[in-house]
Design a protein around this motif. Structure first.
Motif, mmCIF file in Angstrom:
data_model
loop_
_atom_site.group_PDB
_atom_site.id
_atom_site.type_symbol
_atom_site.label_atom_id
_atom_site.label_comp_id
_atom_site.label_asym_id
_atom_site.label_seq_id
_atom_site.Cartn_x
_atom_site.Cartn_y
_atom_site.Cartn_z
ATOM 1 N N ASN A 127 71.326 36.989 47.763
ATOM 2 C CA ASN A 127 72.193 36.423 48.803
ATOM 3 C C ASN A 127 71.986 34.914 48.888
ATOM 4 O O ASN A 127 70.893 34.448 49.202
ATOM 5 N N LEU A 128 73.037 34.164 48.598
ATOM 6 C CA LEU A 128 72.958 32.705 48.643
ATOM 7 C C LEU A 128 73.434 32.156 49.979
ATOM 8 O O LEU A 128 73.554 30.940 50.142
ATOM 9 N N GLY A 129 73.728 33.049 50.915
ATOM 10 C CA GLY A 129 74.091 32.600 52.250
ATOM 11 C C GLY A 129 75.557 32.217 52.386
ATOM 12 O O GLY A 129 76.403 32.655 51.614
ATOM 13 N N ILE A 130 75.827 31.400 53.406
ATOM 14 C CA ILE A 130 77.201 30.996 53.725
ATOM 15 C C ILE A 130 77.348 29.509 53.434
ATOM 16 O O ILE A 130 76.585 28.695 53.962
ATOM 17 N N ALA A 131 78.308 29.169 52.574
ATOM 18 C CA ALA A 131 78.569 27.753 52.290
ATOM 19 C C ALA A 131 79.702 27.275 53.181
ATOM 20 O O ALA A 131 80.633 28.025 53.478
ATOM 21 N N ARG A 132 79.614 26.050 53.601
ATOM 22 C CA ARG A 132 80.663 25.499 54.459
ATOM 23 C C ARG A 132 81.847 25.026 53.625
ATOM 24 O O ARG A 132 81.737 24.852 52.414
ATOM 25 N N ASP A 133 82.977 24.849 54.275
ATOM 26 C CA ASP A 133 84.190 24.404 53.594
ATOM 27 C C ASP A 133 84.115 22.909 53.328
ATOM 28 O O ASP A 133 84.688 22.099 54.071
ATOM 29 N N ALA A 134 83.431 22.529 52.286
ATOM 30 C CA ALA A 134 83.315 21.108 51.956
ATOM 31 C C ALA A 134 83.122 20.981 50.452
ATOM 32 O O ALA A 134 82.487 21.846 49.837
ATOM 33 N N ALA A 135 83.688 19.934 49.882
ATOM 34 C CA ALA A 135 83.512 19.700 48.453
ATOM 35 C C ALA A 135 82.017 19.591 48.147
ATOM 36 O O ALA A 135 81.258 18.988 48.902
ATOM 37 N N GLY A 136 81.582 20.231 47.081
ATOM 38 C CA GLY A 136 80.181 20.134 46.670
ATOM 39 C C GLY A 136 79.279 21.179 47.296
ATOM 40 O O GLY A 136 78.119 21.307 46.903
ATOM 41 N N ALA A 137 79.796 21.956 48.263
ATOM 42 C CA ALA A 137 78.950 22.939 48.947
ATOM 43 C C ALA A 137 78.462 24.018 47.978
ATOM 44 O O ALA A 137 77.356 24.543 48.104
ATOM 45 N N LEU A 138 79.296 24.315 46.998
ATOM 46 C CA LEU A 138 78.940 25.322 46.006
ATOM 47 C C LEU A 138 77.708 24.890 45.213
ATOM 48 O O LEU A 138 76.728 25.632 45.104
ATOM 49 N N ALA A 139 77.769 23.677 44.700
ATOM 50 C CA ALA A 139 76.642 23.169 43.911
ATOM 51 C C ALA A 139 75.364 23.140 44.753
ATOM 52 O O ALA A 139 74.284 23.502 44.287
ATOM 53 N N GLU A 140 75.530 22.761 46.011
ATOM 54 C CA GLU A 140 74.377 22.693 46.912
ATOM 55 C C GLU A 140 73.724 24.069 47.081
ATOM 56 O O GLU A 140 72.510 24.205 47.060
ATOM 57 N N ALA A 141 74.576 25.097 47.226
ATOM 58 C CA ALA A 141 74.057 26.442 47.447
ATOM 59 C C ALA A 141 73.312 26.965 46.222
ATOM 60 O O ALA A 141 72.511 27.902 46.323
ATOM 61 N N LEU A 142 73.597 26.362 45.074
ATOM 62 C CA LEU A 142 72.985 26.864 43.839
ATOM 63 C C LEU A 142 71.659 26.193 43.511
ATOM 64 O O LEU A 142 70.987 26.586 42.568
#
Lengths: 426, 426
Positions: free
Chosen positions: A234-249
Motif C-alpha cells: 500500500n503506497l497510500g493516497i497521493a494528492r492531485d498534483a503534478a509529481g505526486a506519483l513520483a513522490e509516492a514511489l
C-alpha cells in the motif's frame, strides 16, 4: 497569455479495443524470478518448470473393487469352486504365488497378485468366512483386467505430469505430491504497489469532511492482488498534483508493477498521465517515464493508463470503485498471471437474459447482473437497473458481468448473452 | 463358528440422492460463534450482522463529468454567455453561491454547488482559460440533473447495505469501507480436522515401499478448507483398524468438523463407519458415536459418510483422490458455508458437448471436462476419455465438471449439458 482550449479532444488517440489494450499490457510486462517453495505454500503459484513423475502411479496393478483375485483359466466355467489362499489389502500386498484353483481375497487399492488377471466382485462370490483355506464359490465372472487399475494409469515414471505455466490449484498440488514432489519451482510473487489518488479521499476509519469520501479502492486492489498470487504494497493516497506519483514511489524501487486508482482521466486535476507522458518535462527527465495508452473502448473504465515510471510498469485504473474493480478483473488479473508465467483465460458462458437491453455504442460493456435459475435449471441473468460506475452496492451484489461487444444490437428478454462469472471472492 | 455372509448388501439402505445428502449434512451442522475482525483480514469471512451505512454515499450531489455547473434558467437559450465565478474540484468543493449568469468550473467527483442544477460538459463550452472572472460560451445544453450523481445514490444513511450471511468478497469489503465500517462482525473460522486413513499411505516426501502410495488428499483438503474460510488441522494418517479414528481425535476436542478421506466404504478394512455406527460397541460406548448415512447416488463418490463422534460432526470422504476432491466441492463447500452462516449456491451453466455420452445409470455423475470456445465464442466442453476416480492427472487438467442427473439419457456431440466450473484454485 496565449488562448488555450483545454477541452479539445481532437488530437487524442482513438479509443483502444479491450483485447488490444490487454495485449499491450502483457507485452509491457516481464516475468518475475523463480524460486522453490514447499507444497504447503504453493497454492496459487505458477510452475516455472515442468513436473515429472518420480515413479509410476499407481506403482503396481491394483484392484478398484473389493472381491477376489483369480486366474482367468479357473473361472471359464461357472460356478467355480476355488480355495482362498491369502489376502491382499491396501498397504499389505499378497506376496505369495496364486496357483491353479486358488483365489486371493482382495480389497480396493490393494496390489493385484502377479499370477492373477481377473477380479471377481465380492457380491458374485459365496464365501463362508474371511479365513484362508476355505472353499469359495464363484457365481459370476468378469473379463480379464476389468476393475484393475493398471500400473502407470495416472502417470508414468519420468514423464511430465504438469507443464511450466501451470497454475497450482489444490488439485494440481495434490498431483505433484502424488508424483513424488514436495518442493516446486515457481515464479516469485510479484510485488504490486497500490496507490490511490485524489484530494477527496480519506483513509478507511476516518469520518469524511464536506466534499470528502472514504477511500475503498486500495483495499479492493490489495485483496485482489493477493487472490491473484501477488504481494500488495500500500503506497497510500497521493494528492492531485503534478509529481505526486513520483513522490509516492520514493523508497519503492523494488516494485514489479504499480497500480493506481483515480487521476487516470485527462482533466485538469488528473495527473497520472501527465506524470508519465512528459507533459511535465521536469518530472519526465528525472523519472524516465513513458506512456503507452490511456483511453479504452469499454464501459465502465474508459480512462485506463498503461505506461512506465522509472522503468516500473504502471497500470492506472479509474477512480470510480466499480470501474476500478472491473478493470482489475479485465486487465490486472491477466497482467499478474503473465508476470507469473501463466496465461489467463476468462471462463465465459451463455445465459438467458431476463430483461431487454438497448443497442450498445462503440464501447465494450460489462453489465453488473444477478444470476438465477428457471425450473429447467437454465441460467437466467438480470442486469441491474442502475449501472452507474460509482455504485459499489450494485457490484457487491452482482454474480456475473454481462459482456457486450461494441455495437451489439438491442437484446430482448429470452435472448442468450455472454456472461463472465465473477469469482466468489473478487 | 457361525456361517456369515460378509458380502450381502440387502440390509443396507438404498443410495441417497445428492441433494438429500447435502441437506442432511447441513441439518447436522451448527454455526460457529461470531467475532469482530478488521477489514484487512475480512476476505472470505461471512457477515454475522447486517451492515448499515453510517452516512449517505455519495454524501452530496456530485458531478459525474468534467464541465461547468450552471443554473438551468441561464441556459434556456443557446449559445449562452456566463461568467466563471469559481471552481469545484474533488475534495475542494465550491462554497460560494452561484448567482444568475454565473458558472462554476466543475470536475468529476466534485460537489455540485447548491444553486446549480445543470452540468454542461466541457466539450460543449468555449472557454479561453481556467481563470475565474472570464466569460465562457455555452454551446449545447443538458437536462437538469443529467451527469449528477445524487446524494445517497449508492447508499442512504442508516439503511442496510449488506445482510447477515453475506460472503465478504473484495467488492463487499470495499462497500463496507465506503459505508464507514472498518470492523465487521463475522462468523469465526471453523476448525476442520483432516484425517487420512489407510495402511497404504505414506506422508508426502516419503518414498513409498511396495504396495504403498503417497498421501495427497490431506493437502488437497487443507488447501480446500482454507479457500472456504476454515482453519485446517492436520490429524495425520490413521491406520486401517477399528478405533483408529477415536485415537486420532485424542487432544482435538476443539474441532468444529472432522473430514476423513478413505476407509469410508463398507469393506472389511474400512473402519470409519464401524467406528461411528456402533458396530464395535466398546468404541461406541466410549465415544458416543452416531451415523447418518454412508452411500450416495453419485459418481465419483458413492461411499460418503456423515455422522458424529464425541458430538463432533464427521464427514467421511472416499479415499480415491478424484472422489475426495469432487465430494469436497459438492458437500464440504456448502457445509463450511453453512457453518459460517451463509448459503452456498453452485453457479452452473450450459455448454455444448464435444463428444457423445452414453446414458447414465442411477447415480448422479460429475464428469471431468475441459472447456474451449468456438469461433462464435460459445463454450464447448470435452469430457476426458478416462474418468477413473483415481486419476488426479485428469482432474488437475479439468476446467469444469459436467453434471448429469440419474438416468440422464444418452447425449450427443452438439447437445447442451449442465456444467459446474471448477474454481481456479480448487
Amino acid at each position: 497569455m496565449m488562448p488555450r482550449n483545454k477541452h479539445a479532444d481532437d488530437n487524442r488517440p482513438p479509443l483502444l479495443a479491450v483485447a488490444e489494450a490487454k495485449q499491450r499490457i502483457l507485452d509491457g510486462l516481464g516475468r518475475t524470478a523463480t524460486e522453490k517453495v514447499s507444497y504447503g505454500s504453493a497454492l496459487g503459484r505458477t510452475l516455472a518448470a515442468p513436473v515429472y513423475a518420480k515413479a509410476s502411479v499407481p506403482a503396481f496393478d491394483l484392484s478398484a473393487m473389493d472381491g477376489y483375485a483369480v486366474r482367468g483359466e479357473d473361472v471359464k466355467t461357472l460356478p467355480a469352486r476355488l480355495t482362498r489362499c491369502g489376502e491382499s489389502a491396501a498397504g499389505h500386498p499378497f506376496t505369495g504365488k496364486v496357483a491353479r484353483g486358488e483365489a486371493v481375497r482382495i480389497f480396493t487399492g490393494a496390489k493385484v497378485p502377479d499370477d492373477a488377471d481377473v477380479i471377481i466382485l465380492q457380491e458374485d462370490v459365496d464365501a463362508m468366512s474371511e479365513e484362508n483355506g476355505i472353499t469359495i464359490t464363484i457365481k459370476s465372472g468378469n473379463p480379464a483386467g476389468k476393475h484393475i487399475r493398471r500400473k502407470g494409469l495416472d502417470m508414468e515414471k519420468d514423464t511430465p505430469v504438469l507443464d511450466a505455466g501451470q497454475h497450482l490449484s489444490a488439485r494440481a498440488i495434490s498431483l505433484c505430491l502424488s508424483a513424488g514432489h514436495i518442493e516446486l519451482e515457481v515464479y516469485k510473487q510479484p510485488r504490486i504497489g497500490i496507490l490511490s489518488t485524489g484530494d477527496e479521499l480519506v483513509p478507511p476509519g476516518t469520518t469524511p469532511a464536506k466534499g470528502q469520501i472514504v477511500s475503498s479502492n486500495a483495499q479492493y486492489l490489495a485483496d485482489f492482488v493477493e487472490m491473484n498470487g501477488g504481494i500488495p504494497i500500500n503506497l497510500g493516497i497521493a494528492r492531485d498534483a503534478a509529481g505526486a506519483l513520483a513522490e509516492a514511489l520514493e523508497a519503492h524501487a523494488e516494485l514489479d508493477l504499480i497500480v493506481t486508482s483515480g487521476g487516470a482521466s485527462v482533466g485538469v486535476h488528473d495527473h497520472i498521465a501527465g506524470d508519465l507522458d512528459g507533459a511535465n518535462q521536469k518530472v519526465d527527465t528525472v523519472n524516465q517515464t513513458q506512456i503507452d495508452f490511456w483511453k479504452i473502448a469499454m464501459r465502465p473504465g474508459k480512462p485506463v493508463i498503461f505506461g512506465k515510471i522509472r522503468n516500473i510498469p504502471l497500470l492506472g485504473l479509474p477512480g470510480n470503485p466499480v470501474s476500478s474493480a472491473i478493470c482489475a478483473m479485465i486487465f490486472l488479473a491477466p497482467a499478474m498471471a503473465h508476470m507469473q508465467g501463466r496465461h489467463h483465460q476468462d471462463m465465459t458462458f451463455h445465459a438467458m437474459l431476463a430483461s431487454d437491453l438497448r443497442d450498445n455504442d462503440k464501447r465494450q460493456e460489462y453489465l453488473r447482473a444477478t444470476l438465477a435459475y428457471d425450473a429447467a435449471g437454465r441460467a437466467i441473468v438480470t442486469p441491474a437497473s442502475l449501472q452507474d460506475s460509482s455504485m459499489l452496492s450494485v457490484l457487491a451484489n452482482a454474480d456475473v458481468l454481462i459482456m457486450r461487444p461494441p455495437f451489439d444490437p438491442a437484446r430482448h428478454a429470452g435472448d442468450q448473452v455472454t456472461v463472465l462469472p465473477i469469482p466468489r471472492l473478487f
